[in-house]
Scaffold this active site. Structure first.
Site, short mmCIF file in Angstrom:
data_model
loop_
_atom_site.label_atom_id
_atom_site.label_comp_id
_atom_site.label_asym_id
_atom_site.label_seq_id
_atom_site.Cartn_x
_atom_site.Cartn_y
_atom_site.Cartn_z
N HIS A 385 81.95 -9.19 -39.08
CA HIS A 385 82.85 -8.28 -38.37
C HIS A 385 82.55 -6.81 -38.53
O HIS A 385 83.30 -5.98 -38.03
CB HIS A 385 84.30 -8.51 -38.83
CG HIS A 385 84.94 -9.70 -38.23
ND1 HIS A 385 85.65 -9.64 -37.06
CD2 HIS A 385 84.98 -10.99 -38.62
CE1 HIS A 385 86.10 -10.84 -36.76
NE2 HIS A 385 85.70 -11.68 -37.69
N LYS A 576 95.34 2.26 -33.40
CA LYS A 576 94.42 1.41 -34.17
C LYS A 576 94.48 1.89 -35.60
O LYS A 576 95.09 2.92 -35.88
CB LYS A 576 92.99 1.51 -33.61
CG LYS A 576 92.54 2.97 -33.40
CD LYS A 576 91.15 3.09 -32.81
CE LYS A 576 91.05 2.77 -31.34
NZ LYS A 576 90.30 1.57 -31.01
N ARG A 577 93.86 1.14 -36.53
CA ARG A 577 93.83 1.63 -37.90
C ARG A 577 93.21 3.04 -37.94
O ARG A 577 92.32 3.35 -37.16
CB ARG A 577 93.02 0.67 -38.78
CG ARG A 577 93.76 -0.62 -39.08
CD ARG A 577 95.07 -0.39 -39.80
NE ARG A 577 94.87 0.09 -41.15
CZ ARG A 577 94.89 -0.68 -42.23
NH1 ARG A 577 95.12 -1.99 -42.13
NH2 ARG A 577 94.69 -0.16 -43.43
N LYS A 582 86.60 5.73 -36.32
CA LYS A 582 87.32 5.59 -35.05
C LYS A 582 87.65 6.96 -34.43
O LYS A 582 88.07 7.06 -33.28
CB LYS A 582 88.60 4.77 -35.25
CG LYS A 582 88.31 3.30 -35.61
CD LYS A 582 89.61 2.54 -35.86
CE LYS A 582 89.40 1.10 -36.29
NZ LYS A 582 89.24 0.14 -35.16
N THR A 684 89.22 -4.70 -29.99
CA THR A 684 89.97 -5.60 -29.11
C THR A 684 91.14 -4.87 -28.48
O THR A 684 91.65 -5.29 -27.45
CB THR A 684 90.50 -6.83 -29.87
OG1 THR A 684 91.13 -6.40 -31.08
CG2 THR A 684 89.37 -7.80 -30.19
N LYS A 688 93.01 -5.17 -24.60
CA LYS A 688 94.44 -5.28 -24.26
C LYS A 688 94.83 -4.20 -23.27
O LYS A 688 95.57 -4.44 -22.31
CB LYS A 688 95.30 -5.15 -25.52
CG LYS A 688 95.04 -6.19 -26.58
CD LYS A 688 95.71 -5.79 -27.91
CE LYS A 688 95.05 -6.48 -29.08
NZ LYS A 688 95.40 -5.85 -30.37
C1 LIG Z 1 94.64 -5.23 -31.25
C2 LIG Z 1 95.18 -4.67 -32.49
C3 LIG Z 1 94.33 -4.03 -33.40
C4 LIG Z 1 92.85 -3.82 -33.14
O1 LIG Z 1 92.70 -2.59 -32.46
P1 LIG Z 1 91.27 -1.88 -32.32
O2 LIG Z 1 91.56 -0.77 -31.37
O3 LIG Z 1 90.34 -2.88 -31.74
O4 LIG Z 1 90.89 -1.40 -33.66
C5 LIG Z 1 94.87 -3.53 -34.56
N1 LIG Z 1 96.18 -3.65 -34.83
C6 LIG Z 1 97.02 -4.24 -33.98
C7 LIG Z 1 98.47 -4.32 -34.32
C8 LIG Z 1 96.56 -4.78 -32.78
O5 LIG Z 1 97.41 -5.39 -31.94
#
Ligand SMILES: *Cc1c(COP(=O)(O)O)cnc(C)c1O
Length: 836
Positions: A385, A576-577, A582, A684, A688
């Site tokens: 990952h 995101k985190r 990032k 991911t 979304k």
């Molecule tokens: C989808 C999701 C992530 C992953 O987000 P990235 O932008 O791909 O880092 C992290 N936390 C939550 C709550 C999510 O739904």
């Protein structure tokens, strides 16, 4: 006191749901279930006889409804198990230290087609389903993308009729709740089980024992064969708590089996006889600490003893469970185990499953090494990952030898045999042996878990095309030279049930009205939406849905942050985190740049914009926490200046989680995916957003590249260096020159340095500016800043013509089919899980 492996429980003794694992013939699907009533009656009965509440609070009502829904699926759950126990499908075990499930109610109602029944059942109570659903606490058993991927995969496996079991840990405390106090992140414990968990079924009868500590001894059996015994262990009981995973209207209910650590009943007899009963019992409770808390670090944990205990606990319990099921079906012959089972390792966290399966096969089931190895290495498959070197897990040999002596011996043996192969491939190359060894030598030798996972697996995959390519060219180059066939790509995906149908019902029904509902079974059918991009009625309707979703997001922001977002403005979102790679920091710099432009009166070509950032920082990650503080302070300056707010508003949303994302993704216009190229494995969140009709502002990183390919350059805001350029620039990176040549970046950094955003605490943000100016800045914020600013200007220009924007929004949703996790899981099934 030697311990025998009496850990698996005879199935005859089992109670609960699984007692009938083998007893029921598979019922035909969708047969009405006689023993339980329809949902309204179920709800009534749960309230009256189970919860004993005469004046139920909303929380009680939620519990009653959830219990009622669970009752509706119990028969299908049971028949799924008996079908799988008797059938010939290869069983998939998805091993993961994280499952970021979020809430279960809405998803279960959607998949079981019970939403209307639930509304009906709630009629006597003055509450809507939507309100009640919010009573459910998120199951936040994960940090971010990796844990959420596991949750999406479970949904897709169930929906695609794959016999998959998720194996994880039932953490008492999930991902911490984030509070923002004076702009700083504060972590609050997440006691998600406080009110009980209506979905779970505890199955004590299927509990197993997991050994720790002790030492090994060898003995010779009657036939003269030498065996190893791991003795003097301190055992911990692993008790399964099962959660149902309903497929989409197909009668399959898969299982997420979460293990809870409990004390065994046997005492240290000596202590007991000395009369120290209370002490002896209290010591037993230490066992329960294993499943107390999820480690809140996004890049994986290194060195923490309790974390290693969690990993081994999960792997041992899950493999014992798989062996028990296999033996119940096929008897003691384990030679066909790999044909009937496959284990997918979600990152290296469960890599210790490799030596643990060897141990169980050799020590407990008396197989020879070669046969055990053939089975193990045909069963395990590993998903990598990350490319960040600091995230590669290593465990000290000393710690392993103490905690898991038998496992360490097996790792040494695996390594010795594997290094023979390496020596054969690169004759006389001692450097190669040291480089590729599972054991990293040094003053404190360590086990490289990624290497162990690669050596012990028949498949190694990355999670986006670029990521897999970089793995095979970089980090795992030598392994690729040895075993090219093992390596493959499986680009991540997200489940369209939760991330479109459930979270965006208005868009889903608009699509239904145009396309019919077939797209719900095959998301690629969304591509037909492309035919309606010149249909002005459709464009208008699409925009109306987006505006309604923006209103819902604005309400969330108002409630959580006290900042008013205007739905006419461009909603620009990055959630995101929080991590340097990032580049939330670059996003904040852009906000400051816009702020300066407004203050200067330079609003030519600007479009009013609401910027939202959200995400948690690892508790020990000082820089990430400082970025949150900067965002908060900038937001304060922006939002309190009435000259600025007509053009720009900015909020930091606290406690980003799955449920928040279900509101955020539908209400977003512009999705920020701006990581330094070569650092984000896939992403991911980007998928979304795309599915919900957001346009992506993105670098050529992770799955962005595939999103761009799917949707086309005209429908995506691409900017910045690519991965090769980043690597090349690293050789001679001079951010100070870049900054000097960029008036915009120069004045943004100057404003931060001047203390404009930290009047109370001068110098507070200097470390952030210093990092950007440093030639060692891995994240190359300065290098991409100007390109980012001009891409943002292109986005603004497009937003100024709403129909043009909306057409591109439609095209994004239309092209999102290939990012359904159904498509991803189909490829796992066909390429890796053959026979599943
Ligand atoms: C989808 C999701 C992530 C992953 O987000 P990235 O932008 O791909 O880092 C992290 N936390 C939550 C709550 C999510 O739904």
């Amino acid at each position: 006191m030697p311990k025998r492996e009496t850990s698996t429980v005879e199935s005859a003794a089992a109670g609960g749901v699984q007692a009938t694992e083998h007893s029921m013939k598979g019922k035909s699907r969708h047969e009405p279930c006689e023993p339980c009533d329809a949902l309204p009656a179920c709800l009534e009965r749960q309230l009256r006889y189970n919860l004993c509440r005469f004046e139920p609070r909303s929380q009680d009502l939620f519990h009653a409804l959830a219990l009622g829904v669970k009752e509706q699926l119990l028969d299908d759950w049971r028949s799924t198990r008996s079908r799988d126990a008797e059938g010939d499908k290869r069983q998939v075990a998805y091993l993961s230290l994280e499952f970021l499930m979020g809430r279960a109610l809405g998803n279960a109602l959607l998949n079981l087609d019970l939403t209307q029944d639930a509304r009906h059942a709630l009629l006597p109570f003055a509450v809507t389903l939507e309100t009640l659903a919010q009573e459910e606490h998120d199951a936040g058993l994960g940090n971010g993308g990796l844990g959420r991927l596991a949750a999406c995969f479970l949904d897709s496996c169930a929906s695609m009729d794959i016999a998959a079991t998720g194996y994880g840990i039932r953490y008492e405390y999930g991902m911490f709740a984030q509070k923002i106090v004076d702009g700083f992140q504060i972590e609050r414990p997440d006691r998600w089980l406080r009110e009980g968990n209506p979905w779970e079924v505890r199955l004590h009868a299927y509990s197993v024992l997991v050994p720790f500590f002790g030492h090994t001894e060898s003995y010779v059996d009657r036939e003269g064969r030498r065996h190893i015994q791991w003795v003097g262990t301190q055992d911990v009981r692993a008790v399964p708590h099962d959660m149902p995973v309903p497929g989409y209207r197909n009668g399959r209910i898969n299982t997420l089996r979460l293990w809870k650590a409990e004390a065994t009943d046997d005492f240290d007899l000596e202590e007991f006889n000395q009369g120290d009963y209370a002490e002896a019992v209290a010591r037993k409770n230490l066992a329960e600490q294993i499943t107390m808390v999820l480690y809140p670090n996004d890049a994986s944990e290194n060195g923490k003893e309790l974390r290693l205990r969690q990993q081994y606990f999960l792997c041992s319990a899950s493999l014992q469970d798989m062996l028990r099921r296999h033996i119940a079906r096929f008897g003691d012959d384990l030679s066909q185990f790999a044909k009937h089972n496959v284990v997918q390792l979600n990152d290296t966290h469960p890599a210790i499953a490799v030596p643990e399966l060897m141990r169980l096969l050799i020590d407990v089931h008396c197989l020879e090494w070669d046969q055990a190895w053939a089975i193990t290495s045909a069963t395990m498959a590993y998903t990598n990952h990350t490319l960040l070197p600091e995230a590669l897990e290593c465990w000290s040999v000393r710690m392993l030898g103490h905690m898991l002596p038998r496992i360490l011996e097996i790792i040494f043996e695996i390594n010795a045999r594997y290094l023979d192969l390496v020596a054969h491939h690169w004759p006389g190359d001692a450097d190669m042996l040291a480089k590729m060894s599972i054991i990293e030598e040094g003053s404190e030798p360590r086990v490289r878990m990624a290497y162990l996972a690669i050596v012990g697996s028949f498949s190694v995959n990355g999670v986006a095309a670029l990521h897999t390519e970089l793995l095979t060219r970089g980090l795992f180059k030598d392994f690729h030279a040895l075993w090219a066939d093992k390596f493959n790509n499986k680009t991540n995906g997200v489940t369209p049930r939760r991330w479109l149908m459930a979270c965006n019902p208005q868009l889903a029904s608009l699509i239904d009205r145009r396309l019919g509902s077939d797209w719900r079974e095959d998301l690629n059918r969304l591509s037909s939406l492309g035919a309606f991009t010149s249909d002005t009625d459709f464009i208008k309707a699409w925009r109306e849905v987006k505006t309604a979703n923006k209103a819902a997001l604005a309400a969330l922001v108002e409630h959580e942050c006290g900042v008013t977002f205007d739905t006419q403005m461009l909603f620009d979102v990055q959630v995101k985190r929080i991590h340097e790679y990032k580049r939330q920091l670059m996003n904040v710099l852009h906000v400051i740049h816009l702020y300066q432009r407004v203050l200067k009166g330079d609003t030519q070509g600007m479009v009013p914009r609401c910027v939202l950032i959200g995400g948690k920082a690892a508790p020990g990650y000082a820089t990430a926490k400082l970025i949150i503080k900067l965002a908060g302070n900038v937001a304060h300056m922006v939002n309190s200046d009435p000259h600025v707010t007509p053009w720009l508003r900015f909020a930091f949303l606290p406690n980003y989680n799955v449920s928040a994302m279900e509101v955020i993704a539908p209400g977003t216009d512009l999705s920020e995916q701006i990581s330094t190229a070569g650092k984000e494995a896939s992403g991911t969140g980007n998928m979304k957003f795309m599915m919900n009709g957001a346009l992506t502002m993105g670098t050529l990183d992770g799955a962005n590249i595939e999103i761009l390919e799917a949707v086309g350059e005209d429908n995506f805001f691409l900017f910045g260096l690519n991965a090769d350029e980043v690597a090349r620039l690293k050789e001679d990176y001079r951010p100070k020159d870049i900054i000097a040549a960029s008036p915009a970046l120069c004045s943004v950094l100057e404003l931060i340095r001047s203390g404009h955003f930290s009047l109370q605490e001068p110098g507070l943000f200097d470390p952030l500016v210093d990092a950007i100016e440093s030639p060692w800045d891995q994240w190359m914020t300065a290098a991409d800043f100007d390109a980012f600013v001009s891409a943002q200007a292109r986005a603004a220009a497009l937003y100024a013509t709403p129909d043009e924007w909306t057409v591109r929004s439609i095209r994004n949703t239309a092209a999102s089919g290939r990012f359904s996790s159904d498509a991803t899981i189909a490829r796992y099934r066909d390429d890796i899980w053959r026979g599943a």
